[in-house]
Scaffold this active site. Structure first.
Site, PDB file in Angstrom:
ATOM      1  N   MET A  29     -10.838  10.596  18.199  1.00 23.36           N
ATOM      2  CA  MET A  29     -12.102  10.439  18.914  1.00 23.36           C
ATOM      3  C   MET A  29     -11.888  10.178  20.400  1.00 23.36           C
ATOM      4  O   MET A  29     -12.697  10.598  21.244  1.00 23.36           O
ATOM      5  CB  MET A  29     -12.930   9.307  18.294  1.00 23.36           C
ATOM      6  CG  MET A  29     -14.335   9.184  18.842  1.00 23.36           C
ATOM      7  SD  MET A  29     -15.351  10.693  18.672  1.00 23.36           S
ATOM      8  CE  MET A  29     -15.652  10.706  16.893  1.00 23.36           C
TER       9      MET A  29
ATOM     10  N   GLY B  85     -14.932   3.003  14.298  1.00 20.10           N
ATOM     11  CA  GLY B  85     -16.044   2.056  14.319  1.00 20.10           C
ATOM     12  C   GLY B  85     -15.785   0.846  15.183  1.00 20.10           C
ATOM     13  O   GLY B  85     -16.694   0.332  15.844  1.00 20.10           O
TER      14      GLY B  85
ATOM     15  N   ARG C 134     -11.923  16.089   7.017  1.00 22.45           N
ATOM     16  CA  ARG C 134     -12.728  16.418   5.842  1.00 22.45           C
ATOM     17  C   ARG C 134     -14.142  16.776   6.268  1.00 22.45           C
ATOM     18  O   ARG C 134     -14.693  16.190   7.186  1.00 22.45           O
ATOM     19  CB  ARG C 134     -12.772  15.249   4.854  1.00 22.45           C
ATOM     20  CG  ARG C 134     -11.427  14.842   4.301  1.00 22.45           C
ATOM     21  CD  ARG C 134     -11.586  13.686   3.327  1.00 22.45           C
ATOM     22  NE  ARG C 134     -10.304  13.072   3.027  1.00 22.45           N
ATOM     23  CZ  ARG C 134     -10.086  11.760   3.006  1.00 22.45           C
ATOM     24  NH1 ARG C 134     -11.083  10.914   3.273  1.00 22.45           N
ATOM     25  NH2 ARG C 134      -8.893  11.281   2.719  1.00 22.45           N
TER      26      ARG C 134
ATOM     27  N   LEU D  66     -15.509   3.775   9.713  1.00 20.49           N
ATOM     28  CA  LEU D  66     -15.261   5.019  10.445  1.00 20.49           C
ATOM     29  C   LEU D  66     -13.817   5.059  10.930  1.00 20.49           C
ATOM     30  O   LEU D  66     -13.464   4.475  11.954  1.00 20.49           O
ATOM     31  CB  LEU D  66     -16.217   5.131  11.640  1.00 20.49           C
ATOM     32  CG  LEU D  66     -17.709   4.945  11.339  1.00 20.49           C
ATOM     33  CD1 LEU D  66     -18.525   5.069  12.623  1.00 20.49           C
ATOM     34  CD2 LEU D  66     -18.173   5.939  10.289  1.00 20.49           C
TER      35      LEU D  66
ATOM     36  N   ASN E  91       0.876  -1.170   0.000  1.00 16.27           N
ATOM     37  CA  ASN E  91       0.000   0.000   0.000  1.00 16.27           C
ATOM     38  C   ASN E  91       0.912   1.217   0.000  1.00 16.27           C
ATOM     39  O   ASN E  91       1.430   1.616   1.043  1.00 16.27           O
ATOM     40  CB  ASN E  91      -0.906  -0.013   1.232  1.00 16.27           C
ATOM     41  CG  ASN E  91      -1.878   1.157   1.260  1.00 16.27           C
ATOM     42  OD1 ASN E  91      -1.793   2.078   0.448  1.00 16.27           O
ATOM     43  ND2 ASN E  91      -2.791   1.139   2.205  1.00 16.27           N
TER      44      ASN E  91
ATOM     45  N   HIS F 230     -12.827   3.204  -0.163  1.00 17.42           N
ATOM     46  CA  HIS F 230     -12.811   2.200   0.910  1.00 17.42           C
ATOM     47  C   HIS F 230     -13.493   0.904   0.463  1.00 17.42           C
ATOM     48  O   HIS F 230     -13.938   0.112   1.284  1.00 17.42           O
ATOM     49  CB  HIS F 230     -13.529   2.705   2.181  1.00 17.42           C
ATOM     50  CG  HIS F 230     -12.869   3.861   2.843  1.00 17.42           C
ATOM     51  ND1 HIS F 230     -13.594   4.839   3.503  1.00 17.42           N
ATOM     52  CD2 HIS F 230     -11.573   4.215   2.970  1.00 17.42           C
ATOM     53  CE1 HIS F 230     -12.760   5.744   3.993  1.00 17.42           C
ATOM     54  NE2 HIS F 230     -11.526   5.386   3.691  1.00 17.42           N
TER      55      HIS F 230
ATOM     56  N   GLU G  12      -8.171  -5.046   5.136  1.00 16.89           N
ATOM     57  CA  GLU G  12      -7.996  -4.732   3.721  1.00 16.89           C
ATOM     58  C   GLU G  12      -6.822  -5.500   3.111  1.00 16.89           C
ATOM     59  O   GLU G  12      -6.877  -5.906   1.950  1.00 16.89           O
ATOM     60  CB  GLU G  12      -7.806  -3.224   3.560  1.00 16.89           C
ATOM     61  CG  GLU G  12      -9.055  -2.431   3.911  1.00 16.89           C
ATOM     62  CD  GLU G  12      -8.839  -0.934   3.975  1.00 16.89           C
ATOM     63  OE1 GLU G  12      -9.125  -0.257   2.971  1.00 16.89           O
ATOM     64  OE2 GLU G  12      -8.363  -0.456   5.017  1.00 16.89           O
TER      65      GLU G  12
ATOM     66  N   ARG H 253      -2.629  -2.011  -3.517  1.00 19.63           N
ATOM     67  CA  ARG H 253      -3.828  -1.191  -3.342  1.00 19.63           C
ATOM     68  C   ARG H 253      -3.731  -0.009  -4.303  1.00 19.63           C
ATOM     69  O   ARG H 253      -2.742   0.730  -4.304  1.00 19.63           O
ATOM     70  CB  ARG H 253      -3.920  -0.672  -1.914  1.00 19.63           C
ATOM     71  CG  ARG H 253      -5.136   0.219  -1.690  1.00 19.63           C
ATOM     72  CD  ARG H 253      -5.027   1.018  -0.415  1.00 19.63           C
ATOM     73  NE  ARG H 253      -6.202   1.849  -0.216  1.00 19.63           N
ATOM     74  CZ  ARG H 253      -6.176   3.054   0.360  1.00 19.63           C
ATOM     75  NH1 ARG H 253      -5.041   3.554   0.796  1.00 19.63           N
ATOM     76  NH2 ARG H 253      -7.285   3.748   0.515  1.00 19.63           N
TER      77      ARG H 253
END
Length: 406
Positions: free
Chosen positions: A287, A336, A245, A213, A12, A184, A388, A95
């Site tokens: 967060m 998430g 963003r 998330l 990646n 994503h 991923e 990726r």
């Protein structure tokens, strides 16, 4: 007689970094993983972790470019007996963020594929150039080995035109390839499939709303294993409130900032992509830190959290309407998977839709895929860690294994 190669190296490549994992596809096991960061700086660093025994290693010092970075990766793998020259390596999976409409599945890379990825640079200027550098470097190192591109946009190419098109002049849109592509996708594909498995069903039997998330965030509506809508659009800017963003915004805000504030196009681009979202609202995009500030009574942090959750609820409701029937809502990625307060707040008040969260299940820490809704809930709420790299490895190996076995 030489045994069939079963390993896939996943790369990646970012603008100044390379993440990598080496996997054995016989059992999906990880053999090694690592990160090269700050490429092109004096303070470059490579962190390498052998996962079948051995200790994490870190080296600091200048790494001039991606060619030097991949050479450093190869040296670290060789030190563990896992070199890039190994006959056990079946493919290198890359990726690639943007594949446009042409690339709907993993693709073996050749000159024509490279040219098309390059042609898409104007709609992915931050990502595709870095992906190309990584691909070309790897191809130079192993020209004999299949190199496979797995596209972030591919999973979303199943969207109907009614979801993918913007309501602007058709000729203008087509001339400049303006439409919703989504991103994503590798994560959404993996998580929607794993959610079906968690429910004991096949992907074709299940309708799932996936909420990816992280610092970047996106939602998707997946009907029977196929994406029918997603929140990110022409670029990753559209949709949910993210770390830096803005997500959805009235397009006229850009005109207003240009005309009234005198901001240039580039300044507005930086504002919406790097200085908005949570960091723009309260100065933090972590967060955990935002929740800490809320607990201390910080009103800006509380408002940022409420705006973030409000947007999440809107997309859950919208995608419920799009799907008609929902079997599960799945949370994934950094926020998430780890932020129980976000999950609880996003689902709160949606009981009439059959959604609920069990406080104890939601609060329990785990790295495993799990259901966090009470047994009586009509719609399952799940936490499904994304993977991923494994998805890229699986898709790459599935594509080349026929060639390898021939």
């Amino acid at each position: 007689m030489t045994s069939t190669p079963t390993r896939v190296l996943v790369l990646n490549s970012g603008s100044s970094s390379v993440k990598y994992q080496l996997l054995d596809m016989r059992d999906d096991s990880r053999l090694a993983q690592g990160l090269v960061e700050r490429i092109g700086e004096e303070t470059s660093r490579i962190v390498h972790t052998p996962l079948q025994g051995g200790e994490k290693r870190e080296k600091n010092g200048p790494i001039a470019d991606h060619a030097a970075a991949l050479k450093a990766v190869a040296e670290e793998l060789s030190a563990d007996g896992l070199g890039m020259d190994s006959p056990e390596l079946a493919a290198i999976g890359h990726r690639v963020v943007h594949g446009g409409l042409r690339f709907t599945e993993p693709t073996v890379i050749d000159d024509e594929v490279l040219a098309e990825i390059e042609r898409l640079v104007p709609v992915a200027p931050l990502h595709n150039p870095a992906n190309l550098v990584g691909i070309r470097t790897a191809m130079a190192m192993r020209p004999d080995l299949p190199q496979v591109a797995v596209f972030d946009t591919a999973f979303h190419t199943t969207m109907p035109e009614s979801a993918a098109r913007y309501a602007i002049d058709v000729e203008t849109a087509d001339a400049h390839r303006i439409r919703r592509y989504g991103f994503h996708g590798t994560s959404h594909a993996y998580v929607s499939r794993e959610t079906a498995r968690l429910l004991g069903k096949e992907p074709e039997e299940v309708n799932v709303i996936v909420l990816h998330l992280g610092n970047g965030a996106s939602a998707s509506a997946v009907r029977g294993g196929r994406c029918v809508d997603t929140s990110m659009g022409l670029t990753p800017l559209e949709g949910l409130v993210m770390g830096t963003r803005s997500g959805d915004i009235d397009p006229a805000v850009t005109f207003h900032l240009k005309r009234v504030a005198g901001m240039s196009t580039d300044e507005i681009d930086v504002l919406l992509n790097k200085k908005s979202g949570l960091v723009g609202l309260c100065g933090d995009n972590d967060m955990r830190e935002i929740r800490r500030r809320i607990d201390e009574g910080d009103e800006r942090a509380a408002l940022a959290f409420d705006i973030y959750v409000h947007r999440l609820k809107k997309y859950i409701g919208a995608y419920y309407a799009v799907l008609g029937r929902v079997d599960a809502v799945a949370f994934t990625a950094g926020v998430g998977e780890n932020a129980a307060p976000v999950r609880a707040a996003a689902i709160a008040g949606l009981e009439e839709l059959g959604l609920a969260v069990d406080a104890d299940l939601n609060g329990a820490r785990s790295d495993e895929a799990r259901i966090i809704s009470p047994v009586y809930a009509r719609v399952a709420v799940a936490v499904v860690p994304t993977d991923e790299e494994l998805e890229i490895a699986r898709q790459s190996y599935a594509l080349v294994s026929g060639e390898v076995n021939a």
